[in-house]
Design an enzyme around this catalytic site. Structure first.
Site, PDB file in Angstrom:
ATOM      1  N   SER A  60     -34.334  -9.131  36.384  1.00  0.00           N
ATOM      2  CA  SER A  60     -35.487  -9.540  35.573  1.00  0.00           C
ATOM      3  C   SER A  60     -35.800  -8.439  34.566  1.00  0.00           C
ATOM      4  CB  SER A  60     -36.695  -9.746  36.496  1.00  0.00           C
ATOM      5  OG  SER A  60     -37.890  -9.842  35.768  1.00  0.00           O
TER       6      SER A  60
ATOM      7  N   TYR B 283     -43.019  -8.636  43.098  1.00  0.00           N
ATOM      8  CA  TYR B 283     -41.919  -9.124  42.250  1.00  0.00           C
ATOM      9  C   TYR B 283     -41.288  -7.952  41.494  1.00  0.00           C
ATOM     10  CZ  TYR B 283     -39.411 -12.194  38.990  1.00  0.00           C
ATOM     11  OH  TYR B 283     -38.430 -12.846  38.255  1.00  0.00           O
TER      12      TYR B 283
HETATM   13  P1  NAP Z   1     -37.463 -21.495  39.805  1.00  0.00           P
HETATM   14  O1  NAP Z   1     -37.282 -22.725  38.975  1.00  0.00           O
HETATM   15  O2  NAP Z   1     -38.724 -21.280  40.533  1.00  0.00           O
HETATM   16  O3  NAP Z   1     -36.212 -21.389  40.783  1.00  0.00           O
HETATM   17  C1  NAP Z   1     -36.195 -20.546  41.894  1.00  0.00           C
HETATM   18  C2  NAP Z   1     -35.097 -21.011  42.810  1.00  0.00           C
HETATM   19  O4  NAP Z   1     -35.100 -20.215  44.003  1.00  0.00           O
HETATM   20  C3  NAP Z   1     -35.323 -22.447  43.250  1.00  0.00           C
HETATM   21  O5  NAP Z   1     -34.091 -23.091  43.372  1.00  0.00           O
HETATM   22  C4  NAP Z   1     -35.978 -22.270  44.599  1.00  0.00           C
HETATM   23  O6  NAP Z   1     -35.864 -23.372  45.446  1.00  0.00           O
HETATM   24  C5  NAP Z   1     -35.156 -21.096  45.109  1.00  0.00           C
HETATM   25  N1  NAP Z   1     -35.794 -20.522  46.277  1.00  0.00           N
HETATM   26  C6  NAP Z   1     -36.982 -19.893  46.357  1.00  0.00           C
HETATM   27  N2  NAP Z   1     -37.251 -19.550  47.626  1.00  0.00           N
HETATM   28  C7  NAP Z   1     -36.199 -19.990  48.372  1.00  0.00           C
HETATM   29  C8  NAP Z   1     -35.900 -19.952  49.757  1.00  0.00           C
HETATM   30  N3  NAP Z   1     -36.725 -19.420  50.651  1.00  0.00           N
HETATM   31  N4  NAP Z   1     -34.726 -20.484  50.169  1.00  0.00           N
HETATM   32  C9  NAP Z   1     -33.879 -21.057  49.294  1.00  0.00           C
HETATM   33  N5  NAP Z   1     -34.116 -21.129  47.965  1.00  0.00           N
HETATM   34  C10 NAP Z   1     -35.266 -20.608  47.521  1.00  0.00           C
HETATM   35  O7  NAP Z   1     -37.329 -20.245  38.874  1.00  0.00           O
HETATM   36  P2  NAP Z   1     -36.136 -19.671  37.985  1.00  0.00           P
HETATM   37  O8  NAP Z   1     -36.761 -19.118  36.796  1.00  0.00           O
HETATM   38  O9  NAP Z   1     -35.031 -20.640  37.840  1.00  0.00           O
HETATM   39  O10 NAP Z   1     -35.696 -18.447  38.908  1.00  0.00           O
HETATM   40  C11 NAP Z   1     -34.363 -18.153  39.243  1.00  0.00           C
HETATM   41  C12 NAP Z   1     -34.199 -16.648  39.337  1.00  0.00           C
HETATM   42  O11 NAP Z   1     -34.373 -16.089  38.040  1.00  0.00           O
HETATM   43  C13 NAP Z   1     -35.234 -15.969  40.241  1.00  0.00           C
HETATM   44  O12 NAP Z   1     -34.615 -14.932  40.975  1.00  0.00           O
HETATM   45  C14 NAP Z   1     -36.219 -15.403  39.238  1.00  0.00           C
HETATM   46  O13 NAP Z   1     -36.906 -14.300  39.741  1.00  0.00           O
HETATM   47  C15 NAP Z   1     -35.281 -15.030  38.109  1.00  0.00           C
HETATM   48  N6  NAP Z   1     -35.919 -14.843  36.804  1.00  0.00           N
HETATM   49  C16 NAP Z   1     -36.496 -15.883  36.131  1.00  0.00           C
HETATM   50  C17 NAP Z   1     -37.036 -15.643  34.881  1.00  0.00           C
HETATM   51  C18 NAP Z   1     -37.665 -16.730  34.055  1.00  0.00           C
HETATM   52  O14 NAP Z   1     -38.151 -16.452  32.971  1.00  0.00           O
HETATM   53  N7  NAP Z   1     -37.660 -17.950  34.470  1.00  0.00           N
HETATM   54  C19 NAP Z   1     -37.019 -14.372  34.332  1.00  0.00           C
HETATM   55  C20 NAP Z   1     -36.433 -13.350  35.041  1.00  0.00           C
HETATM   56  C21 NAP Z   1     -35.875 -13.599  36.266  1.00  0.00           C
HETATM   57  P3  NAP Z   1     -37.088 -24.470  45.515  1.00  0.00           P
HETATM   58  O15 NAP Z   1     -37.021 -25.236  44.229  1.00  0.00           O
HETATM   59  O16 NAP Z   1     -36.729 -25.266  46.712  1.00  0.00           O
HETATM   60  O17 NAP Z   1     -38.364 -23.682  45.656  1.00  0.00           O
END
Ligand code: NAP
Length: 252
Positions: A144, A157
């Site tokens: 991130s 986080y």
């Molecule tokens: P998201 O849509 O909230 O996706 C998060 C994913 O992680 C979902 O598939 C969620 O499953 C899964 N997850 C969470 N807890 C879990 C658990 N206990 N067991 C299995 N799966 C679990 O957000 P995203 O933005 O795509 O995030 C993906 C990654 O990118 C994360 O590591 C996040 O920190 C990172 N990130 C995102 C951004 C951004 O701007 N979006 C920026 C920097 C980093 P469910 O749908 O079932 O909850």
């Protein structure tokens, strides 16, 4: 030899593949030729369809990654499917928002467990089967901007993602000599569930948009190229980097 981004014949494991960045990464890897094991706690139906539309094959593995319990099963089911596991994308992650002064132990532990503890032990299990089999592989951690910056109202986080950058470097140092590339991608601000609260807050939304040189929130598909690159032979001499894909945010 021409530079290769081809993943034909490889098997990738992507955690949190049902939605958001994980879904986009799974589809991009499939588009580059990989078979993809989709790991998560929710239905993978949407991603299965998208992988199939990209001409790929997928296997869905239900696993709640808040504990270490499913780790061995994730590796075993993947190996039973294609006989191999070459690429691991540690994408699943959660965020909890509250002022540091009020932040609870529960919100600290929940985030550290999914974002850091499970990532380490899943990487360990993945690397063990590679090393035992005398095979090479690729680990890609989804870090991130909070691997570089402090942020506000997200103490666990920021700690988890800063820790993940360090863990990426440590694992790279230990495993580069064993043929395993360990790297990370640091997404900037992407439109997913993770950032919904920010996009719904007009002040935060305007402040964030005003700082992104590219002038727009990232779309999940815009992360795919970096994932394919770090999964492919094109990155074979790259170890321990945290690659920002952020529309220029960190350059500002
Ligand atoms: P998201 O849509 O909230 O996706 C998060 C994913 O992680 C979902 O598939 C969620 O499953 C899964 N997850 C969470 N807890 C879990 C658990 N206990 N067991 C299995 N799966 C679990 O957000 P995203 O933005 O795509 O995030 C993906 C990654 O990118 C994360 O590591 C996040 O920190 C990172 N990130 C995102 C951004 C951004 O701007 N979006 C920026 C920097 C980093 P469910 O749908 O079932 O909850």
């Amino acid at each position: 030899m021409p530079v290769s981004f081809d993943l034909t014949g490889k098997t990738a494991i992507v955690t949190g593949a049902n939605t958001g960045l994980g879904q986009a990464i799974a589809v991009a890897l499939a588009g580059a030729g990989a078979d993809v094991a989709l790991v998560g706690r929710s239905s993978m139906a949407e991603t299965e369809a998208a992988v199939s539309a990209a001409g790929g094959r997928s296997l869905s593995i239900r696993a709640d990654l808040s504990t270490l319990e499913p780790i061995d099963r994730v590796i075993k089911e993947t190996l039973a499917w294609t006989g191999r596991a070459d690429i691991l994308v540690n994408n699943a992650g959660i965020i909890r928002r509250a002022d540091a002064i009020d932040f609870t132990e529960a919100d600290w532990d929940a985030v550290m467990d999914v974002n850091l503890k499970t990532v380490f032990f899943l990487s360990q299990a993945f690397a063990r089967q590679l090393i035992t089999g005398g095979k090479s592989g690729k680990i890609i951690n989804i870090a991130s901007l909070l691997s570089f910056q402090g942020g506000i109202r997200i103490p666990s986080y920021t700690a988890s993602k800063s820790g993940l950058a360090g863990l990426t470097r440590l694992l790279a140092c230990e495993w580069a000599g064993k043929g395993i590339n360990v790297n990370a991608i640091a997404p900037g601000y992407f439109s997913t569930n993770n950032t919904e609260a920010l996009r719904n807050d007009p002040d935060r939304n305007a402040a964030i948009l005003g700082r992104i040189p590219a002038g727009h929130w990232g779309e999940p598909e815009e992360l795919g190229g970096a994932a394919v690159f770090l999964a492919s032979p094109a990155s074979d001499y790259i170890h321990g980097i945290v690659l920002p894909v952020d529309g220029g945010w960190l350059a500002r």
